[in-house]
Design a protein around this motif. Structure first.
Motif, PDB file in Angstrom:
ATOM      1  N   TYR A 298     -11.126  26.950  22.874  1.00 17.60           N
ATOM      2  CA  TYR A 298     -11.752  28.265  23.025  1.00 17.60           C
ATOM      3  C   TYR A 298     -11.275  29.236  21.940  1.00 17.60           C
ATOM      4  O   TYR A 298     -10.087  29.326  21.635  1.00 17.60           O
ATOM      5  N   ASN A 312     -17.118  34.067  30.412  1.00 16.92           N
ATOM      6  CA  ASN A 312     -17.620  32.852  29.789  1.00 16.92           C
ATOM      7  C   ASN A 312     -16.747  32.546  28.576  1.00 16.92           C
ATOM      8  O   ASN A 312     -16.473  33.434  27.766  1.00 16.92           O
ATOM      9  N   THR A 314     -15.949  30.009  25.131  1.00 18.74           N
ATOM     10  CA  THR A 314     -16.635  29.131  24.186  1.00 18.74           C
ATOM     11  C   THR A 314     -15.863  29.039  22.881  1.00 18.74           C
ATOM     12  O   THR A 314     -15.030  29.907  22.573  1.00 18.74           O
ATOM     13  N   SER A 315     -16.166  27.996  22.114  1.00 20.10           N
ATOM     14  CA  SER A 315     -15.612  27.861  20.765  1.00 20.10           C
ATOM     15  C   SER A 315     -16.676  28.159  19.720  1.00 20.10           C
ATOM     16  O   SER A 315     -16.406  28.132  18.524  1.00 20.10           O
ATOM     17  N   SER A 316     -17.883  28.468  20.189  1.00 22.53           N
ATOM     18  CA  SER A 316     -19.017  28.706  19.295  1.00 22.53           C
ATOM     19  C   SER A 316     -19.295  30.201  19.157  1.00 22.53           C
ATOM     20  O   SER A 316     -19.484  30.902  20.151  1.00 22.53           O
ATOM     21  N   GLU A 319     -22.800  31.038  20.517  1.00 22.47           N
ATOM     22  CA  GLU A 319     -22.824  31.127  21.978  1.00 22.47           C
ATOM     23  C   GLU A 319     -22.155  32.422  22.451  1.00 22.47           C
ATOM     24  O   GLU A 319     -22.622  33.058  23.402  1.00 22.47           O
ATOM     25  N   GLN A 320     -21.092  32.803  21.755  1.00 18.92           N
ATOM     26  CA  GLN A 320     -20.405  34.049  22.089  1.00 18.92           C
ATOM     27  C   GLN A 320     -21.338  35.240  21.902  1.00 18.92           C
ATOM     28  O   GLN A 320     -21.372  36.150  22.740  1.00 18.92           O
ATOM     29  N   ASN A 323     -23.716  35.408  24.796  1.00 17.15           N
ATOM     30  CA  ASN A 323     -23.043  35.917  26.001  1.00 17.15           C
ATOM     31  C   ASN A 323     -22.792  37.415  25.900  1.00 17.15           C
ATOM     32  O   ASN A 323     -22.955  38.155  26.880  1.00 17.15           O
TER      33      ASN A 323
END
Length: 337
Positions: A298, A312, A314-316, A319-320, A323
């Protein structure tokens, strides 16, 4: 002659009963200042009498004064907080005061954000002056006694309930508080800190951020893991709570615009690494979350748009951003600025 002796005996008996009553009978007044009598450091016997009278603690000052003299209390005045219960006798009051049998004070430390908060709490519950306490915390030599500095000195203040006498000095109180901090750091915890690549102070500083990020103990390890990953990659932490601390406004709901540009070493949007000191006194759960943070990939987390208090992870970055957009839209829908 017999009649005179009888009268004398009766007078002695009455005098004896009167003396016993004045010694062991109730002698409390209205107690208009409450149940507790506070005797300040340096007070004289005359000061004590004035406080007893003005606070309504004593009903008959004459008998108290006489008996206090016999007990040599005037030369054995002890400062402190004393409970004067309804119906107490001169004997009980004088014995308590002469022996210095004061009522302990419980200092409950929950979340404190600043040195000023701590100083105010101490000043509220102990005789210690809050200004003097703050000056103490800002003294580099004092902080150095605990291998800390004026930025990290609050690392030694852990959430707990501490018991003191009311007239305990600020440095003595801090020394007792710091003992809890020292005992917390067992060999096992010291090793856990090393395994995370952190010093003990860094653990507390990071835990203070984690503590401000979430009230959900079950997700704090993932928050800690995310920040540890960012630290190891030399990424900006970009922790909103540090900006609130830098600004000095903990009611801010949205960290945007000028807030992100505030000139402060606590602004983790502008400075890499951890801030120079903790931004609150973290809970043990938050500290343990850092020490036991799991290995994850993460790099980001964002509050869920359902306002559940969870996040939430994430490592992306893409995607962050998605969100974050959902959460920002939820804030807009609720007209939260």
């Amino acid at each position: 002659m017999r009649r005179i002796l009888s009268i004398l005996f009766l007078l002695v008996l009455v005098a004896g009963i009167f003396a016993l009553y004045k010694t062991f009978g109730p002698n409390t007044g209205s107690r208009s200042n409450g149940d507790y009598l506070y005797i300040h450091t340096g007070s004289t016997y005359e000061d004590v009498k004035a406080t007893l009278k003005e606070g309504g603690y004593i009903n008959d000052m004459w008998s108290f004064d006489v008996l206090a003299g016999y007990a040599k209390y005037p030369v054995h005045v002890h400062p402190g907080k004393y409970k004067i219960a309804a119906g107490m006798s001169n004997y009980n009051i004088i014995r308590m005061l002469r022996n210095g049998s004061q009522t302990p004070v419980k200092l409950v430390i929950n979340k404190l954000r600043t040195k000023k908060d701590f100083s105010s709490l101490v000043g509220k519950h102990l005789e210690a002056d809050s200004v003097r306490t703050l000056q103490m915390l800002n003294d580099p030599d004092f902080a150095a006694r605990y291998d800390l500095d004026t930025n990290t000195v609050m690392c030694a203040v852990m959430q707990n309930t501490y018991e003191f006498f009311w007239n305990t000095s600020p440095d003595t109180a801090f020394k007792k508080i710091a003992k809890v901090y020292k005992h917390f750091w067992t060999e096992e915890r010291k090793q856990e800190a090393k395994d995370q690549g952190l010093t003990q102070v860094q653990v507390i500083v990071l835990a203070s951020i984690v503590d401000e990020e979430s009230n959900k103990d079950d997700e704090k390890p993932n928050i800690a893991s995310t920040y540890i990953n960012r630290l190891h990659k030399n990424m900006l932490l970009q922790a909103d709570p540090t900006v609130k601390f830098a600004v000095g406004d903990f009611t801010i709901r949205r960290i945007t615009g000028a807030y992100l540009e505030v000139n402060s070493p606590y602004n983790t949007y502008a400075h890499t690494g951890l801030p120079p000191g903790p931004i609150c006194t973290p809970s043990v759960a938050s500290i343990e979350a850092v020490l036991k943070a799991p290995q994850t990939d993460y790099l980001y987390f964002c509050a869920k748009s359902d306002f559940s208090g969870y996040h939430n992870f994430t490592s992306s970055l893409d995607e962050q951003m998605k969100n974050a957009h959902l959460y920002q839209q939820a804030l807009n829908d609720r007209n939260i600025h």
